[in-house]
Design a protein around this motif. Structure first.
Motif, PDB file in Angstrom:
ATOM      1  N   ASN A  11       1.028  -1.349  -0.302  1.00 12.39           N
ATOM      2  CA  ASN A  11       0.066   0.190  -0.007  1.00 12.39           C
ATOM      3  C   ASN A  11       1.228   1.166  -0.293  1.00 12.39           C
ATOM      4  OD1 ASN A  11      -2.517  -1.565   0.570  1.00 12.39           O
ATOM      5  ND2 ASN A  11      -1.546  -2.229   2.291  1.00 12.39           N
ATOM      6  N   ASP A  12       0.341   2.031  -0.747  1.00 12.23           N
ATOM      7  CA  ASP A  12       1.544   3.701  -0.860  1.00 12.23           C
ATOM      8  C   ASP A  12       2.576   3.407  -1.288  1.00 12.23           C
ATOM      9  OD1 ASP A  12       1.130   5.830  -1.397  1.00 12.23           O
ATOM     10  OD2 ASP A  12       0.978   6.400   1.058  1.00 12.23           O
ATOM     11  N   ILE A  13       3.122   2.795  -1.831  1.00  9.88           N
ATOM     12  CA  ILE A  13       4.563   2.866  -2.236  1.00  9.88           C
ATOM     13  C   ILE A  13       5.063   3.977  -2.555  1.00  9.88           C
ATOM     14  CG2 ILE A  13       6.896   1.729  -3.180  1.00  9.88           C
ATOM     15  CD1 ILE A  13       4.180  -0.739  -3.342  1.00  9.88           C
ATOM     16  N   ARG A  14       5.725   4.487  -2.073  1.00 13.41           N
ATOM     17  CA  ARG A  14       6.078   6.238  -2.390  1.00 13.41           C
ATOM     18  C   ARG A  14       7.567   5.529  -3.521  1.00 13.41           C
ATOM     19  NH1 ARG A  14       3.334  10.164  -0.846  1.00 13.41           N
ATOM     20  NH2 ARG A  14       1.291   9.811   0.701  1.00 13.41           N
ATOM     21  N   LEU A  15       7.721   6.128  -4.849  1.00 13.42           N
ATOM     22  CA  LEU A  15       8.689   6.582  -5.528  1.00 13.42           C
ATOM     23  C   LEU A  15       8.893   7.718  -5.823  1.00 13.42           C
ATOM     24  CD1 LEU A  15       7.679   3.727  -7.471  1.00 13.42           C
ATOM     25  CD2 LEU A  15       9.775   3.263  -5.558  1.00 13.42           C
ATOM     26  N   TYR A  16      10.405   8.196  -6.818  1.00 14.03           N
ATOM     27  CA  TYR A  16       9.921   9.035  -7.679  1.00 14.03           C
ATOM     28  C   TYR A  16      10.708   9.049  -9.306  1.00 14.03           C
ATOM     29  CZ  TYR A  16      11.337  13.380  -8.662  1.00 14.03           C
ATOM     30  OH  TYR A  16      11.369  15.259  -9.360  1.00 14.03           O
ATOM     31  N   ALA A  17       9.994   8.851 -10.257  1.00 12.25           N
ATOM     32  CA  ALA A  17      10.083   8.910 -11.138  1.00 12.25           C
ATOM     33  C   ALA A  17      10.145   9.138 -12.624  1.00 12.25           C
ATOM     34  CB  ALA A  17       8.730   7.674 -11.985  1.00 12.25           C
ATOM     35  N   ARG A  26       9.453  14.316 -17.809  1.00 13.28           N
ATOM     36  CA  ARG A  26      10.172  13.311 -18.603  1.00 13.28           C
ATOM     37  C   ARG A  26      11.875  13.162 -17.568  1.00 13.28           C
ATOM     38  NH1 ARG A  26       7.814   9.936 -22.531  1.00 13.28           N
ATOM     39  NH2 ARG A  26       9.610   8.292 -22.598  1.00 13.28           N
ATOM     40  N   ARG A  27      11.703  14.842 -17.684  1.00 16.25           N
ATOM     41  CA  ARG A  27      13.579  15.202 -17.373  1.00 16.25           C
ATOM     42  C   ARG A  27      13.229  15.577 -15.620  1.00 16.25           C
ATOM     43  NH1 ARG A  27      14.716  20.478 -17.607  1.00 16.25           N
ATOM     44  NH2 ARG A  27      12.865  20.690 -19.847  1.00 16.25           N
ATOM     45  N   VAL A  28      12.492  16.418 -14.966  1.00 12.64           N
ATOM     46  CA  VAL A  28      12.631  16.624 -13.553  1.00 12.64           C
ATOM     47  C   VAL A  28      12.274  15.525 -13.272  1.00 12.64           C
ATOM     48  CG1 VAL A  28      11.967  18.153 -11.563  1.00 12.64           C
ATOM     49  CG2 VAL A  28      12.536  19.110 -14.218  1.00 12.64           C
ATOM     50  N   GLY A  29      11.261  14.824 -13.665  1.00 21.00           N
ATOM     51  CA  GLY A  29      10.770  13.877 -12.554  1.00 21.00           C
ATOM     52  C   GLY A  29       9.481  14.253 -11.512  1.00 21.00           C
ATOM     53  N   GLY A  30       8.846  13.396 -10.619  1.00 23.66           N
ATOM     54  CA  GLY A  30       7.662  13.767 -10.211  1.00 23.66           C
ATOM     55  C   GLY A  30       7.733  12.809  -8.937  1.00 23.66           C
ATOM     56  N   MET A  68       8.266   1.280 -12.384  1.00 17.63           N
ATOM     57  CA  MET A  68       8.050   2.453 -12.474  1.00 17.63           C
ATOM     58  C   MET A  68       9.379   3.702 -12.649  1.00 17.63           C
ATOM     59  SD  MET A  68       5.161   3.165 -10.845  1.00 17.63           S
ATOM     60  CE  MET A  68       5.922   5.326 -10.319  1.00 17.63           C
ATOM     61  N   ALA A  69      10.715   2.681 -12.538  1.00 18.33           N
ATOM     62  CA  ALA A  69      11.999   3.257 -13.341  1.00 18.33           C
ATOM     63  C   ALA A  69      12.131   3.531 -14.250  1.00 18.33           C
ATOM     64  CB  ALA A  69      13.524   2.678 -12.310  1.00 18.33           C
ATOM     65  N   VAL A  70      10.906   2.470 -15.858  1.00 14.13           N
ATOM     66  CA  VAL A  70      11.488   2.885 -17.332  1.00 14.13           C
ATOM     67  C   VAL A  70      10.441   3.682 -16.955  1.00 14.13           C
ATOM     68  CG1 VAL A  70      10.997   1.834 -19.321  1.00 14.13           C
ATOM     69  CG2 VAL A  70      11.719   0.425 -17.458  1.00 14.13           C
TER      70      VAL A  70
END
Length: 127
Positions: A11-17, A26-30, A68-70
């Motif tokens: 539940n609610d896995i937090r990631l930066y992608a 796509r450059r800065v991410g979120g 999510m890294a792609v």
């Protein structure tokens, strides 16, 4: 005892992608949040107490992080990739409920995020 339904959830896995249609996204991410529920029969694990008899949630987390890294334009595409990979790596998975949320979408609104939610069924378990 009869088991009628069972699943494993993250539940609610937090990631930066780096997903989005806009070049800036796509450059800065979120920041993103992913919640996943994988439906499968846990009865054997209930009896044996052996991790080999269950769907390992640490492996499930690795799948989510890897997909999510792609970078993708659409959250729908990300959700589809996660679903396909889960079914491939866990053939015992019967269905998946998956929500991928972009926490700060660039649309000029004050909201908790924009999400895609899918319910996927593993066609191989329908036989």
């Amino acid at each position: 005892m009869t088991l009628t339904e069972s699943s494993i959830c993250l539940n609610d896995i937090r990631l930066y992608a780096f997903h989005g249609v806009l070049e800036q996204e796509r450059r800065v991410g979120g920041e993103y949040s992913v919640s996943i529920r994988v439906h499968y029969n846990i009865y054997k694990a209930m009896e044996t107490d052996n991790v080999a008899d269950t769907l390992n949630y640490a492996q499930l987390l690795k799948i989510v992080k890897r997909e999510m890294a792609v970078p993708s334009n659409l959250l729908e595409h990300v959700a589809g990739r996660i679903g396909k990979t889960v079914f491939h790596e866990f053939p015992q998975a019967e269905a998946i409920d998956l929500t991928v949320t972009k926490l700060n979408p660039p649309m000029g609104a004050d909201c908790a995020g924009a999400s895609v939610h899918v319910h996927l069924i593993n066609d191989k378990t329908l036989q």
